[in-house]
Scaffold this motif. Structure first.
Motif, PDB file in Angstrom:
ATOM      1  N   SER A  92       0.816  -1.217   0.000  1.00 16.47           N
ATOM      2  CA  SER A  92       0.000   0.000   0.000  1.00 16.47           C
ATOM      3  C   SER A  92       0.849   1.266   0.000  1.00 16.47           C
ATOM      4  CB  SER A  92      -0.924   0.022   1.224  1.00 16.47           C
ATOM      5  OG  SER A  92      -1.818  -1.065   1.219  1.00 16.47           O
ATOM      6  N   PHE A  93       2.032   1.196   0.607  1.00 12.67           N
ATOM      7  CA  PHE A  93       2.915   2.356   0.699  1.00 12.67           C
ATOM      8  C   PHE A  93       4.331   1.934   0.312  1.00 12.67           C
ATOM      9  CE2 PHE A  93      -0.505   3.069   3.669  1.00 12.67           C
ATOM     10  CZ  PHE A  93      -0.846   4.393   3.464  1.00 12.67           C
ATOM     11  N   VAL A  94       4.962   2.700  -0.560  1.00 12.58           N
ATOM     12  CA  VAL A  94       6.367   2.471  -0.892  1.00 12.58           C
ATOM     13  C   VAL A  94       7.107   3.792  -0.716  1.00 12.58           C
ATOM     14  CG1 VAL A  94       5.951   0.537  -2.439  1.00 12.58           C
ATOM     15  CG2 VAL A  94       5.914   2.844  -3.359  1.00 12.58           C
ATOM     16  N   ARG A  95       8.230   3.737  -0.008  1.00 14.75           N
ATOM     17  CA  ARG A  95       8.999   4.940   0.280  1.00 14.75           C
ATOM     18  C   ARG A  95      10.486   4.614   0.252  1.00 14.75           C
ATOM     19  NH1 ARG A  95       5.688   9.274   0.367  1.00 14.75           N
ATOM     20  NH2 ARG A  95       6.905  10.358   1.920  1.00 14.75           N
ATOM     21  N   PHE A  96      11.288   5.560  -0.236  1.00 15.06           N
ATOM     22  CA  PHE A  96      12.726   5.503  -0.027  1.00 15.06           C
ATOM     23  C   PHE A  96      13.043   6.236   1.272  1.00 15.06           C
ATOM     24  CE2 PHE A  96      12.771   4.777  -4.625  1.00 15.06           C
ATOM     25  CZ  PHE A  96      13.714   3.766  -4.721  1.00 15.06           C
ATOM     26  N   ALA A  97      14.037   5.739   2.014  1.00 19.93           N
ATOM     27  CA  ALA A  97      14.427   6.361   3.275  1.00 19.93           C
ATOM     28  C   ALA A  97      15.940   6.371   3.388  1.00 19.93           C
ATOM     29  CB  ALA A  97      13.813   5.607   4.457  1.00 19.93           C
ATOM     30  N   ASP A  98      16.430   7.153   4.351  1.00 17.08           N
ATOM     31  CA  ASP A  98      17.870   7.226   4.627  1.00 17.08           C
ATOM     32  C   ASP A  98      18.640   7.574   3.354  1.00 17.08           C
ATOM     33  OD1 ASP A  98      20.240   7.155   5.954  1.00 17.08           O
ATOM     34  OD2 ASP A  98      20.328   4.973   6.176  1.00 17.08           O
ATOM     35  N   ALA A  99      18.224   8.695   2.714  1.00 16.65           N
ATOM     36  CA  ALA A  99      18.868   9.182   1.485  1.00 16.65           C
ATOM     37  C   ALA A  99      18.886   8.123   0.390  1.00 16.65           C
ATOM     38  CB  ALA A  99      20.281   9.680   1.779  1.00 16.65           C
ATOM     39  N   GLY A 100      17.836   7.317   0.329  1.00 12.11           N
ATOM     40  CA  GLY A 100      17.727   6.305  -0.710  1.00 12.11           C
ATOM     41  C   GLY A 100      18.404   4.991  -0.397  1.00 12.11           C
ATOM     42  N   GLU A 101      19.021   4.874   0.779  1.00 16.52           N
ATOM     43  CA  GLU A 101      19.749   3.651   1.126  1.00 16.52           C
ATOM     44  C   GLU A 101      18.812   2.495   1.457  1.00 16.52           C
ATOM     45  OE1 GLU A 101      22.899   3.140   0.916  1.00 16.52           O
ATOM     46  OE2 GLU A 101      23.580   5.187   0.529  1.00 16.52           O
ATOM     47  N   ARG A 102      17.570   2.808   1.830  1.00 15.68           N
ATOM     48  CA  ARG A 102      16.620   1.763   2.211  1.00 15.68           C
ATOM     49  C   ARG A 102      15.274   1.992   1.534  1.00 15.68           C
ATOM     50  NH1 ARG A 102      19.849   2.724   6.547  1.00 15.68           N
ATOM     51  NH2 ARG A 102      20.783   0.905   7.558  1.00 15.68           N
ATOM     52  N   VAL A 103      14.540   0.910   1.397  1.00 16.54           N
ATOM     53  CA  VAL A 103      13.181   0.948   0.859  1.00 16.54           C
ATOM     54  C   VAL A 103      12.224   0.520   1.966  1.00 16.54           C
ATOM     55  CG1 VAL A 103      11.577  -0.082  -0.787  1.00 16.54           C
ATOM     56  CG2 VAL A 103      13.901   0.498  -1.514  1.00 16.54           C
ATOM     57  N   LEU A 104      11.228   1.362   2.245  1.00 15.11           N
ATOM     58  CA  LEU A 104      10.196   1.044   3.228  1.00 15.11           C
ATOM     59  C   LEU A 104       8.918   0.684   2.489  1.00 15.11           C
ATOM     60  CD1 LEU A 104      10.591   4.026   5.753  1.00 15.11           C
ATOM     61  CD2 LEU A 104      11.774   1.829   5.771  1.00 15.11           C
ATOM     62  N   VAL A 105       8.278  -0.382   2.922  1.00 11.13           N
ATOM     63  CA  VAL A 105       7.045  -0.833   2.277  1.00 11.13           C
ATOM     64  C   VAL A 105       6.010  -1.135   3.353  1.00 11.13           C
ATOM     65  CG1 VAL A 105       5.972  -2.551   0.785  1.00 11.13           C
ATOM     66  CG2 VAL A 105       8.312  -1.793   0.328  1.00 11.13           C
ATOM     67  N   GLY A 106       4.870  -0.473   3.263  1.00  8.63           N
ATOM     68  CA  GLY A 106       3.745  -0.767   4.137  1.00  8.63           C
ATOM     69  C   GLY A 106       2.731  -1.612   3.388  1.00  8.63           C
ATOM     70  N   LEU A 107       2.309  -2.705   3.983  1.00 10.24           N
ATOM     71  CA  LEU A 107       1.415  -3.654   3.323  1.00 10.24           C
ATOM     72  C   LEU A 107      -0.020  -3.481   3.808  1.00 10.24           C
ATOM     73  CD1 LEU A 107       3.791  -6.723   3.644  1.00 10.24           C
ATOM     74  CD2 LEU A 107       3.450  -5.306   1.619  1.00 10.24           C
ATOM     75  N   SER A 108      -0.949  -4.030   3.036  1.00  7.40           N
ATOM     76  CA  SER A 108      -2.366  -3.870   3.348  1.00  7.40           C
ATOM     77  C   SER A 108      -2.770  -4.549   4.648  1.00  7.40           C
ATOM     78  CB  SER A 108      -3.215  -4.415   2.195  1.00  7.40           C
ATOM     79  OG  SER A 108      -2.920  -5.787   1.958  1.00  7.40           O
ATOM     80  N   ASN A 109      -1.967  -5.486   5.150  1.00  9.97           N
ATOM     81  CA  ASN A 109      -2.260  -6.132   6.432  1.00  9.97           C
ATOM     82  C   ASN A 109      -1.614  -5.414   7.614  1.00  9.97           C
ATOM     83  OD1 ASN A 109       0.416  -6.782   6.036  1.00  9.97           O
ATOM     84  ND2 ASN A 109       0.111  -9.004   5.973  1.00  9.97           N
ATOM     85  N   GLY A 110      -1.015  -4.232   7.364  1.00  8.25           N
ATOM     86  CA  GLY A 110      -0.399  -3.451   8.432  1.00  8.25           C
ATOM     87  C   GLY A 110       1.067  -3.732   8.662  1.00  8.25           C
ATOM     88  N   THR A 111       1.606  -4.759   8.034  1.00  5.85           N
ATOM     89  CA  THR A 111       3.020  -5.097   8.177  1.00  5.85           C
ATOM     90  C   THR A 111       3.888  -4.077   7.444  1.00  5.85           C
ATOM     91  OG1 THR A 111       2.491  -7.451   8.332  1.00  5.85           O
ATOM     92  CG2 THR A 111       4.752  -6.885   7.742  1.00  5.85           C
ATOM     93  N   ILE A 112       5.061  -3.784   7.994  1.00  4.87           N
ATOM     94  CA  ILE A 112       6.038  -2.903   7.355  1.00  4.87           C
ATOM     95  C   ILE A 112       7.312  -3.703   7.102  1.00  4.87           C
ATOM     96  CG2 ILE A 112       7.465  -0.836   7.614  1.00  4.87           C
ATOM     97  CD1 ILE A 112       5.271   0.297   9.418  1.00  4.87           C
ATOM     98  N   ALA A 113       7.784  -3.691   5.865  1.00  4.44           N
ATOM     99  CA  ALA A 113       9.007  -4.406   5.494  1.00  4.44           C
ATOM    100  C   ALA A 113      10.066  -3.407   5.044  1.00  4.44           C
ATOM    101  CB  ALA A 113       8.725  -5.419   4.386  1.00  4.44           C
ATOM    102  N   ILE A 114      11.326  -3.726   5.333  1.00  2.00           N
ATOM    103  CA  ILE A 114      12.447  -2.844   5.017  1.00  2.00           C
ATOM    104  C   ILE A 114      13.488  -3.632   4.230  1.00  2.00           C
ATOM    105  CG2 ILE A 114      14.232  -1.329   5.968  1.00  2.00           C
ATOM    106  CD1 ILE A 114      12.508  -1.144   8.521  1.00  2.00           C
ATOM    107  N   TRP A 115      13.946  -3.039   3.131  1.00  2.00           N
ATOM    108  CA  TRP A 115      15.027  -3.618   2.337  1.00  2.00           C
ATOM    109  C   TRP A 115      16.161  -2.607   2.207  1.00  2.00           C
ATOM    110  CZ3 TRP A 115       9.981  -4.769   1.171  1.00  2.00           C
ATOM    111  CH2 TRP A 115       9.653  -6.112   0.952  1.00  2.00           C
ATOM    112  N   GLU A 116      17.390  -3.099   2.069  1.00  2.00           N
ATOM    113  CA  GLU A 116      18.509  -2.246   1.686  1.00  2.00           C
ATOM    114  C   GLU A 116      18.522  -2.133   0.168  1.00  2.00           C
ATOM    115  OE1 GLU A 116      22.252  -3.195   3.397  1.00  2.00           O
ATOM    116  OE2 GLU A 116      21.390  -3.695   5.361  1.00  2.00           O
ATOM    117  N   THR A 117      18.580  -0.914  -0.332  1.00  2.00           N
ATOM    118  CA  THR A 117      18.468  -0.677  -1.766  1.00  2.00           C
ATOM    119  C   THR A 117      19.564  -1.392  -2.548  1.00  2.00           C
ATOM    120  OG1 THR A 117      17.520   1.501  -1.270  1.00  2.00           O
ATOM    121  CG2 THR A 117      18.269   1.114  -3.519  1.00  2.00           C
ATOM    122  N   ALA A 118      20.782  -1.350  -2.040  1.00  2.00           N
ATOM    123  CA  ALA A 118      21.894  -1.989  -2.748  1.00  2.00           C
ATOM    124  C   ALA A 118      21.674  -3.491  -2.895  1.00  2.00           C
ATOM    125  CB  ALA A 118      23.204  -1.712  -2.013  1.00  2.00           C
TER     126      ALA A 118
END
Length: 298
Positions: free
Chosen positions: A103-129
């Motif tokens: 439901s939500f996609v965002r870059f964070a930490d000057a683009g170093e990470r990807v934040l994703v909010g899901l429809s079930n309320g879960t939030i997942a974080i990935w390292e962009t590299a």
């Protein structure tokens, strides 16, 4: 505290140039999305520092280099809809730890990470590299604070506190002091919440309340702060909408104000826009769009 309300004027802006790369070319990032009218979300995000963009689909995330997006626009023939192949694709619905649509996609930490909010309320974080290297395992998966919560917004901190993203949840039957919108100051030193009751609450990153701004006196009790943007430390762009209307409906009754607070004199000035400066154009029958604004400085 003294309150003052004035009507906004207009000024001509010099040297603002908009360039269209290619006429009548629509780049398709994914198959058509199935988004409910009552849904909320931010399904596209750009990192200029990493020259990347990320888009949500009905079942996955797509990571694209901006250069590929530009080249596809420029090389597309007139009245065409070329498909852009992603640099990385993450299936979220079939992922055992996620199991929901983004439901939500965002870059964070000057683009170093990807934040994703899901429809079930879960939030997942990935390292962009790692995503670019096709390592699709999330760095962290955060569950909602309690069952049944609905994720309303996910905001990254833009500058000095990359560890301080903010998630806004709601729950059926919540109190009248519930938040309807949020915004983080560009320097990361303040979090502002727009309440269902129309007030704006200001907090430090540690959770200490700094101040509260009442809503304009002319607005009835049913108006909430539907969208809130921090422009400066004591300057807000607030959109008030009737909480009695359907969130999916595009309302012509939204009221837009710039709110100026003078900390030394304890005065508040509400600058009212007689017309919505950013009305929704050519978009009917779908989820209500959020407002976009930019800070322009010489």
């Amino acid at each position: 505290m003294a309150l003052e309300q004035v009507e906004a004027g207009e000024e001509k802006l010099k040297n603002l140039n908009l360039q269209q790369l290619q006429k009548n070319v629509y780049v398709r990032l994914s198959s058509p999305l199935d988004i409910p009218k009552s849904g909320v979300g931010r399904i596209f995000s750009v990192s200029n520092s990493k020259s990347l963009c990320i888009a949500a689909t009905s079942a996955s995330l797509l990571l694209h280099p901006l250069e590929g997006l530009r080249e596809t626009f420029a090389s597309g023939s007139n009245h065409s809809t070329p498909q852009l192949s992603p640099a990385a694709q993450i299936e979220t619905v079939s992922h055992p730890a996620l199991g929901a649509t983004p439901s939500f996609v965002r870059f964070a930490d000057a683009g170093e990470r990807v934040l994703v909010g899901l429809s079930n309320g879960t939030i997942a974080i990935w390292e962009t590299a790692k995503l670019l290297a096709c390592d699709l395992v999330p760095t962290a998966v955060l569950q909602p604070p309690s069952p049944g919560l609905i994720l309303l917004d996910l905001v990254e901190n833009p500058l000095d506190l990359p560890e301080f993203p903010d998630a806004l949840y709601s729950q059926a039957g919540s109190s009248s002091r519930a938040a309807a919108s949020q915004s983080i100051m560009f320097n990361g030193k303040q979090l502002a919440l727009g309440l269902v009751t129309g007030e704006i609450m200001q907090f430090t990153p540690a959770g200490e309340q700094k101040d509260m701004t009442v809503k304009p006196e002319e607005l009835s009790a049913e108006f909430c702060v539907a969208d809130l943007r921090c422009i400066e430390n004591y300057v807000f762009l607030a959109t008030y909408a009737s909480s009695a209307s359907n969130d999916a409906d595009v309302s012509d009754e939204d009221q837009v104000f710039v709110i100026l607070r003078d900390a030394s004199t304890k005065q508040i000035k509400f600058v009212h826009f007689p017309l919505d400066p950013a009305p929704i154009f050519g978009f009917g029958g779908g989820p209500k769009q959020r407002r976009y604004c930019a800070r322009l400085k010489e």
